[in-house]
Design an enzyme around this catalytic site. Structure first.
Site, PDB file in Angstrom:
ATOM      1  N   SER A   8       0.827  -1.205   0.000  1.00 58.22           N
ATOM      2  CA  SER A   8       0.000   0.000   0.000  1.00 58.22           C
ATOM      3  C   SER A   8       0.860   1.252   0.000  1.00 58.22           C
ATOM      4  O   SER A   8       1.671   1.474   0.899  1.00 58.22           O
ATOM      5  CB  SER A   8      -0.902   0.008   1.233  1.00 58.22           C
ATOM      6  OG  SER A   8      -1.481   1.286   1.368  1.00 58.22           O
ATOM      7  N   HIS A  31      -1.227  -1.107  -4.258  1.00 55.14           N
ATOM      8  CA  HIS A  31      -2.522  -0.778  -3.649  1.00 55.14           C
ATOM      9  C   HIS A  31      -2.558   0.731  -3.395  1.00 55.14           C
ATOM     10  O   HIS A  31      -1.691   1.274  -2.715  1.00 55.14           O
ATOM     11  CB  HIS A  31      -2.650  -1.566  -2.345  1.00 55.14           C
ATOM     12  CG  HIS A  31      -3.945  -1.405  -1.628  1.00 55.14           C
ATOM     13  ND1 HIS A  31      -5.067  -2.151  -1.925  1.00 55.14           N
ATOM     14  CD2 HIS A  31      -4.293  -0.605  -0.600  1.00 55.14           C
ATOM     15  CE1 HIS A  31      -6.050  -1.811  -1.111  1.00 55.14           C
ATOM     16  NE2 HIS A  31      -5.612  -0.869  -0.291  1.00 55.14           N
ATOM     17  N   ASP A  33      -4.765   3.780  -1.903  1.00 60.72           N
ATOM     18  CA  ASP A  33      -5.884   4.120  -1.029  1.00 60.72           C
ATOM     19  C   ASP A  33      -6.386   5.527  -1.319  1.00 60.72           C
ATOM     20  O   ASP A  33      -5.680   6.501  -1.105  1.00 60.72           O
ATOM     21  CB  ASP A  33      -5.435   4.029   0.435  1.00 60.72           C
ATOM     22  CG  ASP A  33      -5.162   2.591   0.843  1.00 60.72           C
ATOM     23  OD1 ASP A  33      -6.105   1.781   0.803  1.00 60.72           O
ATOM     24  OD2 ASP A  33      -4.000   2.285   1.174  1.00 60.72           O
ATOM     25  N   MET A  35      -8.972   8.275  -0.245  1.00 65.18           N
ATOM     26  CA  MET A  35      -9.822   8.654   0.897  1.00 65.18           C
ATOM     27  C   MET A  35     -10.311  10.084   0.703  1.00 65.18           C
ATOM     28  O   MET A  35      -9.546  10.949   0.274  1.00 65.18           O
ATOM     29  CB  MET A  35      -9.020   8.577   2.198  1.00 65.18           C
ATOM     30  CG  MET A  35      -8.360   7.231   2.437  1.00 65.18           C
ATOM     31  SD  MET A  35      -7.619   7.188   4.082  1.00 65.18           S
ATOM     32  CE  MET A  35      -6.665   5.666   3.976  1.00 65.18           C
ATOM     33  N   HIS A  64      -8.321   1.258  -3.950  1.00 59.09           N
ATOM     34  CA  HIS A  64      -9.256   1.007  -2.850  1.00 59.09           C
ATOM     35  C   HIS A  64      -9.915   2.336  -2.519  1.00 59.09           C
ATOM     36  O   HIS A  64      -9.287   3.221  -1.941  1.00 59.09           O
ATOM     37  CB  HIS A  64      -8.456   0.440  -1.666  1.00 59.09           C
ATOM     38  CG  HIS A  64      -9.273   0.244  -0.422  1.00 59.09           C
ATOM     39  ND1 HIS A  64      -8.689   0.051   0.805  1.00 59.09           N
ATOM     40  CD2 HIS A  64     -10.616   0.191  -0.209  1.00 59.09           C
ATOM     41  CE1 HIS A  64      -9.633  -0.104   1.716  1.00 59.09           C
ATOM     42  NE2 HIS A  64     -10.805  -0.018   1.135  1.00 59.09           N
ATOM     43  N   MET A  66     -12.088   4.593  -0.505  1.00 59.78           N
ATOM     44  CA  MET A  66     -12.761   4.827   0.777  1.00 59.78           C
ATOM     45  C   MET A  66     -13.423   6.190   0.676  1.00 59.78           C
ATOM     46  O   MET A  66     -12.987   7.177   1.283  1.00 59.78           O
ATOM     47  CB  MET A  66     -11.736   4.755   1.924  1.00 59.78           C
ATOM     48  CG  MET A  66     -11.333   3.324   2.246  1.00 59.78           C
ATOM     49  SD  MET A  66      -9.755   3.239   3.098  1.00 59.78           S
ATOM     50  CE  MET A  66      -8.667   3.329   1.679  1.00 59.78           C
ATOM     51  N   MET A 135     -11.794  -5.735   5.319  1.00 60.35           N
ATOM     52  CA  MET A 135     -10.938  -4.809   6.076  1.00 60.35           C
ATOM     53  C   MET A 135     -10.606  -5.451   7.422  1.00 60.35           C
ATOM     54  O   MET A 135     -11.502  -5.850   8.166  1.00 60.35           O
ATOM     55  CB  MET A 135     -11.645  -3.471   6.307  1.00 60.35           C
ATOM     56  CG  MET A 135     -11.732  -2.567   5.084  1.00 60.35           C
ATOM     57  SD  MET A 135     -10.170  -2.162   4.311  1.00 60.35           S
ATOM     58  CE  MET A 135      -9.273  -1.371   5.646  1.00 60.35           C
ATOM     59  N   ASP A 173      -6.774  -6.338   4.257  1.00 62.25           N
ATOM     60  CA  ASP A 173      -6.141  -5.021   4.241  1.00 62.25           C
ATOM     61  C   ASP A 173      -6.193  -4.416   5.641  1.00 62.25           C
ATOM     62  O   ASP A 173      -7.274  -4.147   6.168  1.00 62.25           O
ATOM     63  CB  ASP A 173      -6.892  -4.127   3.241  1.00 62.25           C
ATOM     64  CG  ASP A 173      -6.289  -2.740   3.121  1.00 62.25           C
ATOM     65  OD1 ASP A 173      -5.204  -2.491   3.685  1.00 62.25           O
ATOM     66  OD2 ASP A 173      -6.924  -1.897   2.447  1.00 62.25           O
TER      67      ASP A 173
HETATM   68  C1  DX5 Z   1      -6.246   1.644   5.572  1.00 60.21           C
HETATM   69  C2  DX5 Z   1      -5.860   1.303   4.166  1.00 60.21           C
HETATM   70  C3  DX5 Z   1      -4.746   0.335   4.076  1.00 60.21           C
HETATM   71  C4  DX5 Z   1      -3.466   0.780   4.743  1.00 60.21           C
HETATM   72  C5  DX5 Z   1      -2.904  -0.441   5.399  1.00 60.21           C
HETATM   73  O1  DX5 Z   1      -7.504   2.214   5.596  1.00 60.21           O
HETATM   74  O2  DX5 Z   1      -6.951   0.747   3.460  1.00 60.21           O
HETATM   75  O3  DX5 Z   1      -4.504  -0.054   2.732  1.00 60.21           O
HETATM   76  O4  DX5 Z   1      -2.526   1.313   3.884  1.00 60.21           O
HETATM   77  O5  DX5 Z   1      -1.781  -0.068   6.133  1.00 60.21           O
HETATM   78  P1  DX5 Z   1      -1.044  -1.081   7.098  1.00 60.21           P
HETATM   79  O6  DX5 Z   1      -0.599  -2.257   6.267  1.00 60.21           O
HETATM   80  O7  DX5 Z   1       0.075  -0.290   7.638  1.00 60.21           O
HETATM   81  O8  DX5 Z   1      -2.032  -1.491   8.160  1.00 60.21           O
HETATM   82 ZN    ZN Z   2      -6.505  -0.110   1.464  1.00 59.59          ZN
END
Ligand code: DX5
Ligand code: ZN
Length: 221
Positions: A8, A31, A33, A35, A64, A66, A135, A173
């Site tokens: 990620s 990956h 993210d 947000m 991903h 969010m 998750m 994740d």
């Molecule tokens: C959190 C993200 C993850 C995050 C995971 O909401 O969706 O992808 O990057 O990070 P780690 O592996 O550090 O928990």
């Molecule tokens: Zn993620």
């Protein structure tokens, strides 16, 4: 089932994302993210940055989302070059219609559930999806502790996929690292997102290899 590792970028150096992508060329996915500060209390990057990353990434992008209103925004991430786009069940108004739209545009479609969301109502939708993302922390931030209770969701997701005969990937994740990846694999996950465990280590490529080895060793064959 084939083990796939998806580092990620959330935990990468945000000023050097192209270099950080180059460092994980041995992974299966990057990956990303997205947000929006509404669906989760954090803000990251959007379509324009994804488009730039897609042009330089040595591996396909796994976005991903969010975000609120994925029905409106998710297709734009396929157009930006993401090979897989995952949206949240809690946010989508018409998940089947949206999954079909993502697939029609040429991407894999993923459905994500937060740690306390029941996956059961969504298992009938398996034929519409390529990935189920469970998750294993509350979405929003990297570096959180793995939530053990989510493993039963992973197990139920894998059982439903196996019963369906479909090739749907089960992704985990959050808090996935050397101490937790084997339990995730044993529960039936086959795609492993890891932020801190990869970019928080000295050598990202070695971390990817180490995680892959652990997951392969623990995988039910
Ligand atoms: C959190 C993200 C993850 C995050 C995971 O909401 O969706 O992808 O990057 O990070 P780690 O592996 O550090 O928990
Ligand atoms: Zn993620």
């Amino acid at each position: 089932m084939r083990v796939q590792i998806a580092p990620s970028l959330l935990s990468a150096d945000q000023a050097r994302l192209a270099d950080e992508l180059a460092a994980i060329a041995s992974a299966d996915w990057a990956h990303v993210d997205v947000m929006d500060n509404h669906f989760v209390p954090n803000l990251t990057l959007g379509r324009a940055v994804v488009e730039a990353l897609a042009k330089v990434s040595p591996v396909p992008l796994d976005c991903h989302l969010m975000i609120e209103d994925p029905d409106r925004w998710a297709p734009g991430y396929v157009e930006a070059g993401a090979a897989s786009v995952t949206f949240h069940a809690e946010a989508a108004r018409a998940p089947i219609r949206l999954a079909r739209e993502l697939r029609a545009l040429g991407a894999r479609a993923g459905l994500a559930v937060k740690p306390t969301t029941s996956i059961e109502p969504y298992l009938d939708l398996l034929p519409e999806f390529d990935t189920l993302l469970v998750m294993t922390v509350e979405p929003g931030f990297g570096g959180q502790a793995f939530l053990d209770h989510t493993l039963s969701t992973v197990r139920r997701a894998r059982e439903a996929v196996t019963a369906s005969g479909l090739d749907v990937w089960v992704q985990v994740d959050g808090g996935v690292g050397p101490d937790t990846i084997e339990r995730c694999a044993a529960a039936g996950a086959d795609v492993f997102v890891a932020g801190t465990a990869v970019y928080g280590s000295e050598d990202a490529a070695a971390a990817v290899a180490g995680l892959r080895r652990l997951a392969e060793g623990a995988h039910p064959h």
